[in-house]
Write an enzyme that holds these catalytic residues in place. Sequence first.
Site, PDB file in Angstrom:
ATOM      1  N   LYS A  61      42.904  46.092  41.648  1.00  0.00           N
ATOM      2  CA  LYS A  61      42.444  47.290  40.927  1.00  0.00           C
ATOM      3  C   LYS A  61      40.923  47.317  40.830  1.00  0.00           C
ATOM      4  CE  LYS A  61      46.565  47.646  37.961  1.00  0.00           C
ATOM      5  NZ  LYS A  61      47.072  47.513  36.577  1.00  0.00           N
ATOM      6  N   ALA A  78      43.104  45.233  34.410  1.00  0.00           N
ATOM      7  CA  ALA A  78      44.143  44.318  33.924  1.00  0.00           C
ATOM      8  C   ALA A  78      45.504  44.720  34.464  1.00  0.00           C
ATOM      9  CB  ALA A  78      44.164  44.321  32.386  1.00  0.00           C
ATOM     10  N   ASP A  79      46.402  43.753  34.487  1.00  0.00           N
ATOM     11  CA  ASP A  79      47.786  44.019  34.853  1.00  0.00           C
ATOM     12  C   ASP A  79      48.671  43.056  34.076  1.00  0.00           C
ATOM     13  OD1 ASP A  79      49.424  45.634  36.985  1.00  0.00           O
ATOM     14  OD2 ASP A  79      50.333  43.640  36.874  1.00  0.00           O
ATOM     15  N   THR A  80      49.824  43.541  33.635  1.00  0.00           N
ATOM     16  CA  THR A  80      50.755  42.719  32.859  1.00  0.00           C
ATOM     17  C   THR A  80      52.152  42.839  33.445  1.00  0.00           C
ATOM     18  OG1 THR A  80      49.456  43.052  30.832  1.00  0.00           O
ATOM     19  CG2 THR A  80      51.717  42.288  30.548  1.00  0.00           C
ATOM     20  N   GLY A 115      46.941  39.419  33.906  1.00  0.00           N
ATOM     21  CA  GLY A 115      45.747  39.052  34.657  1.00  0.00           C
ATOM     22  C   GLY A 115      44.644  40.033  34.305  1.00  0.00           C
TER      23      GLY A 115
END
Length: 198
Positions: A61, A78-80, A115
């Site tokens: 991203k 961010a990524d979850t 992350g």
Amino acid sequence: MLLNDKLKPYRLLLASQSPRRRELMTGCGLPYEPAPKYDCEEVYPADLPAEEVPLYLSQLKSRAWPGPLAPDVILLTADTVVVLDGEVLGKPCGREEAVGMLGRLSGRRHTVVSGVTLRTAERMHSFEARTSVWFRTLSAEEIEHYVDTCRPFDKAGSYGIQEWIGYAAIERIEGSFYNVMGLPIQKVYVELDKFLDQ
């Protein structure tokens, strides 16, 4: 020096459409701006271990940002994901899939992994956070009630810890509560502070 003072020469851009991430940034008092929406195809290698997917996607991203970053900009991406049995449980495609995911999580422990990537025109820093979550055993009626009431179709793993299911079904967690909401805000604060000191 307080982090907010260190941030005064910068524009902190949060590249996320998630209202929960924005709420957490605001709650922590970080002076951020929502980044304009831009395209990023969130795909990852099939052989990438599930726990490594969020870090990979947060970097993806970040790199997908259109054009060069201005010298005074810090971009936060961010990524979850929810990981169960080594498998990523993403956002459900509809009611049936949401009910199925929650049926799998019922009575079990899973891991929520986020992350996060911080990037300026000159450097990039990524980190992750992991939280273990234990669900009590849920009845089919309870699962259907939650899905029909809260419609968790925009949430990884088909649930939001801040909703009914968090109050009634989660027995305990180990790690950051806010990570389960979608952003490990305490770690973001600490890592951003260190990033600015480098």
